[in-house]
Write an enzyme that holds these catalytic residues in place. Structure first.
Site, PDB file in Angstrom:
ATOM      1  N   SER A  46      -5.402  -4.763 -18.057  1.00 47.62           N
ATOM      2  CA  SER A  46      -5.948  -5.931 -17.369  1.00 47.62           C
ATOM      3  C   SER A  46      -5.074  -6.338 -16.203  1.00 47.62           C
ATOM      4  CB  SER A  46      -6.076  -7.119 -18.328  1.00 47.62           C
ATOM      5  OG  SER A  46      -6.567  -8.242 -17.607  1.00 47.62           O
ATOM      6  N   VAL A  91     -11.464   6.611 -15.071  1.00 51.83           N
ATOM      7  CA  VAL A  91     -12.792   6.810 -14.478  1.00 51.83           C
ATOM      8  C   VAL A  91     -13.772   5.815 -15.088  1.00 51.83           C
ATOM      9  CG1 VAL A  91     -12.289   9.266 -14.148  1.00 51.83           C
ATOM     10  CG2 VAL A  91     -13.658   8.554 -16.112  1.00 51.83           C
ATOM     11  N   HIS A 138     -10.079 -10.190 -24.756  1.00 54.31           N
ATOM     12  CA  HIS A 138      -9.387 -10.785 -23.601  1.00 54.31           C
ATOM     13  C   HIS A 138     -10.408 -11.120 -22.510  1.00 54.31           C
ATOM     14  CE1 HIS A 138      -8.021 -10.238 -19.456  1.00 54.31           C
ATOM     15  NE2 HIS A 138      -6.876 -10.786 -19.813  1.00 54.31           N
ATOM     16  N   ASN A 139     -11.268 -10.175 -22.203  1.00 58.71           N
ATOM     17  CA  ASN A 139     -12.271 -10.417 -21.161  1.00 58.71           C
ATOM     18  C   ASN A 139     -13.252 -11.508 -21.571  1.00 58.71           C
ATOM     19  OD1 ASN A 139     -10.987  -8.220 -20.006  1.00 58.71           O
ATOM     20  ND2 ASN A 139     -12.890  -7.326 -19.237  1.00 58.71           N
ATOM     21  N   SER A 192     -13.316  14.589  -6.967  1.00 56.92           N
ATOM     22  CA  SER A 192     -13.403  15.038  -5.569  1.00 56.92           C
ATOM     23  C   SER A 192     -11.998  14.942  -4.968  1.00 56.92           C
ATOM     24  CB  SER A 192     -14.391  14.165  -4.798  1.00 56.92           C
ATOM     25  OG  SER A 192     -14.171  12.802  -5.086  1.00 56.92           O
ATOM     26  N   LYS A 219      -8.684  -5.739 -25.513  1.00 59.81           N
ATOM     27  CA  LYS A 219      -9.011  -5.930 -24.085  1.00 59.81           C
ATOM     28  C   LYS A 219     -10.387  -6.567 -23.929  1.00 59.81           C
ATOM     29  CE  LYS A 219      -9.177  -5.771 -19.617  1.00 59.81           C
ATOM     30  NZ  LYS A 219     -10.031  -4.896 -18.885  1.00 59.81           N
ATOM     31  N   ALA A 253      -9.859   6.236  -8.090  1.00 61.63           N
ATOM     32  CA  ALA A 253     -10.458   5.108  -7.378  1.00 61.63           C
ATOM     33  C   ALA A 253      -9.402   4.001  -7.394  1.00 61.63           C
ATOM     34  CB  ALA A 253     -11.753   4.683  -8.057  1.00 61.63           C
ATOM     35  N   VAL A 254      -9.792   2.787  -7.103  1.00 60.95           N
ATOM     36  CA  VAL A 254      -8.800   1.739  -6.883  1.00 60.95           C
ATOM     37  C   VAL A 254      -7.827   1.560  -8.049  1.00 60.95           C
ATOM     38  CG1 VAL A 254     -10.529   0.001  -7.523  1.00 60.95           C
ATOM     39  CG2 VAL A 254      -8.515  -0.703  -6.274  1.00 60.95           C
ATOM     40  N   HIS A 290     -33.847 -19.291 -52.016  1.00 63.41           N
ATOM     41  CA  HIS A 290     -32.559 -18.679 -51.676  1.00 63.41           C
ATOM     42  C   HIS A 290     -31.412 -19.251 -52.511  1.00 63.41           C
ATOM     43  CE1 HIS A 290     -34.170 -16.194 -48.562  1.00 63.41           C
ATOM     44  NE2 HIS A 290     -34.697 -17.229 -47.929  1.00 63.41           N
ATOM     45  N   GLU A 307     -11.634 -14.649 -20.980  1.00 65.59           N
ATOM     46  CA  GLU A 307     -11.641 -14.846 -19.514  1.00 65.59           C
ATOM     47  C   GLU A 307     -12.982 -15.447 -19.055  1.00 65.59           C
ATOM     48  OE1 GLU A 307     -10.507 -11.183 -17.415  1.00 65.59           O
ATOM     49  OE2 GLU A 307     -12.172 -11.521 -16.049  1.00 65.59           O
TER      50      GLU A 307
END
Ligand code: NDP
Length: 482
Positions: free
Chosen positions: A128, A74, A185-186, A34, A182, A11-12, A457, A189
């Protein structure tokens, strides 16, 4: 003989990275579930280099030189597992499977462990830069064994973006390290984009600028410390005119942000690690708010109280030029906070999983190719070069001076935003984080008192060691519990 690299999934992203390899003189075997996509790649771009088109996975694997190097591009999730299984069945010990998809790092850890059992190297590799980066030079974050990097590193480095003669690709660390980096990183972003969105909202909502004027502001800002890919394309998006209506495109785009998951994953991991990544979290939640269509329709028009409608009403003594500089300062300071938090998460993840991540290396390979590429990353690289154990970027002299110089503006921006009723969760939460970490005392003391009251506590004291409990339901004397 055989191809030094193969790409399956055309794909792209996969097609573009395959072309990138071919353009750099590497013979590249290509495969897609395919065959049509494979044929399309060869007919459209076959002249760009040496491609070996293959129809089946067996043929694909057989076309590779040993140790075999197969890059999977993929869909993340079940598709990736299926393709890994098909490849591994045809491979031999010592061969290398590289997953260039946006896999969740825990999946990568699982896959790496399973393949290691079979003697196959698995390189979870963050890539990326979107489709343009894949073709012309992405930022590449490969994890896995060091040995596997000796086989794939030079190939990957040859197709990565280059900044100052340094490829934007380096060995990241074992198993899931590459995909974790990664992911963060996103997340960063997301935060970056949220802050840019808030700046834009203030330019229109407080200064009354048109999108075209905003575009000019961002273009100008892109010449200074904010210089970055995201600021650059912000100017481009804001300048775009809709062909159908003649209106600025930004005004006809539905204001509901989508998300594919990496920001959410980043925040989930941060919650597990106990690392405050408020900038990323606010960005993820702001996207969720924007997408809450029914809620927004139902709540639209709720009273906002007495609102200022102009800069003069919001900040009587501040002129337009000053406030414009204020927004720039708030954006910059908030960005420093978001990156500081993101890098702290990387450090915490590294400790948790034993990855030995090098923050300075990550800043180095993010300077080019990726979506957050910016001059700014060069400064982060320098900060970690000066002190690899920096507890926070906010403590680096360059960044602490820059933030200190911005604080007055930053506060004014938050005041003005609340006065006019413009939500700035990124700017205000970044300021809250900054004020929290630099505070003398936090209300945490009261929370400890409450927790001790209802749940025994216990609390620690500022004046002596030990854990203590007040007998709230009894005579209210204090006992030491350890
Ligand atoms: P997609 O994520 O849309 O995936 C499409 C590809 O996956 C096709 O080649 C398709 O084959 C193949 N595929 C799907 N299911 C299977 C399966 N069960 N078995 C074999 N092949 C399968 O493609 P993208 O190029 O957008 O992204 C590829 C990867 O890169 C993804 O993991 C994505 O998250 C990641 N990525 C994407 C970026 C982007 O900007 N798009 C940026 C960085 C990373 P078929 O043609 O036969 O349907």
């Amino acid at each position: 003989g055989g191809a030094p690299i193969g790409v399956t999934g055309l794909a792209v992203m996969g097609a573009n990275i395959a072309r990138n390899f071919a353009r750099h003189g590497h013979t590249v075997a290509v495969h897609n579930r395919s065959f049509g996509r494979t044929q399309a790649l060869i007919s459209d771009h076959g002249s760009e280099g040496n491609f070996v088109a293959t129809k089946t996975i067996a043929e694909f694997v057989a076309s590779l030189a040993t140790p075999r190097r197969a890059l999977i591009m993929v869909q993340a999730g079940a598709a990736t597992d299926a393709v890994i299984e098909e490849l591994a069945a045809e491979m031999e010990p010592g061969d290398i499977i590289i997953d260039g998809g946006n896999a969740l790092y825990t999946d990568t850890r699982r896959r790496e462990a399973a393949l290691r059992e079979r003697g196959i190297h698995f390189v979870g590799c963050g890539i990326s830069g979107g489709e343009e980066g894949a073709l012309n030079g992405p930022s590449i974050m490969p994890g896995g064994s060091r040995e596997s990097y000796t086989h794939v590193g030079p190939l990957l480095e040859s197709v990565a973006a280059v900044v100052d003669d340094t490829p934007c690709c380096t060995y990241i660390g074992p198993d899931g390290a590459g995909h974790y980096v990664k992911m963060v990183h996103n997340g960063i972003e997301y935060a970056d984009m949220q802050l840019i969105g808030e700046a834009y909202q203030l330019l229109t909502g407080v200064l009354g600028y048109t999108p075209a004027q905003c575009a000019e502001v961002f273009a100008e800002w892109n010449k200074g410390v904010l210089e970055s890919y995201l600021i650059d394309i912000t100017a481009d998006v804001l300048a775009q005119v809709d062909a159908e209506t003649g209106a600025p495109l930004i005004d006809v785009i539905l204001d509901a942000t989508g998300q594919k998951g990496t920001g959410r994953w980043t925040v989930k991991s941060a919650l597990d690690l106990g690392v405050p990544v408020t900038g990323i979290a606010e960005a993820v939640f702001a996207r969720a708010v924007s997408g809450s269509r029914e809620l927004r329709e139902a709540a639209h028009g709720l009273p906002g109280g007495e609102l200022a409608t102009t800069l003069q009403e919001a900040l009587p003594n501040i002129d337009e030029a000053t406030f414009l500089a204020d927004i720039h300062a708030a954006l910059y300071a908030s960005k420093v906070v978001a990156y500081a938090q993101g890098f702290n998460q990387l450090t915490a993840g590294s400790v948790e999983y034993g990855w030995d991540l090098k923050p300075g290396d990550l800043a180095t390979i993010w300077r080019g190719g990726c979506i957050i590429r910016a001059q700014f990353l060069g400064r982060i690289r320098e900060a970690y070069a000066a002190n690899p154990d920096l507890p926070s970027l906010l403590l680096d002299p360059y960044f602490s001076d820059a933030v200190a110089a911005s604080t007055t503006s930053w506060r004014r921006v938050v005041v003005a935003a609340t006065s006019v009723g413009v939500a700035v969760p990124g700017f205000s939460s970044a300021l809250a984080y900054y004020d929290s970490i630099r505070a003398d005392r936090l209300p945490a003391a009261l929370l400890q008192g409450l927790r001790d009251y209802f749940g025994a506590h216990t609390y620690e004291r500022i004046d002596k060691p030990g854990h203590f409990h007040t007998l709230w339901g009894g005579d209210r004397s204090e006992i030491r519990t350890d």
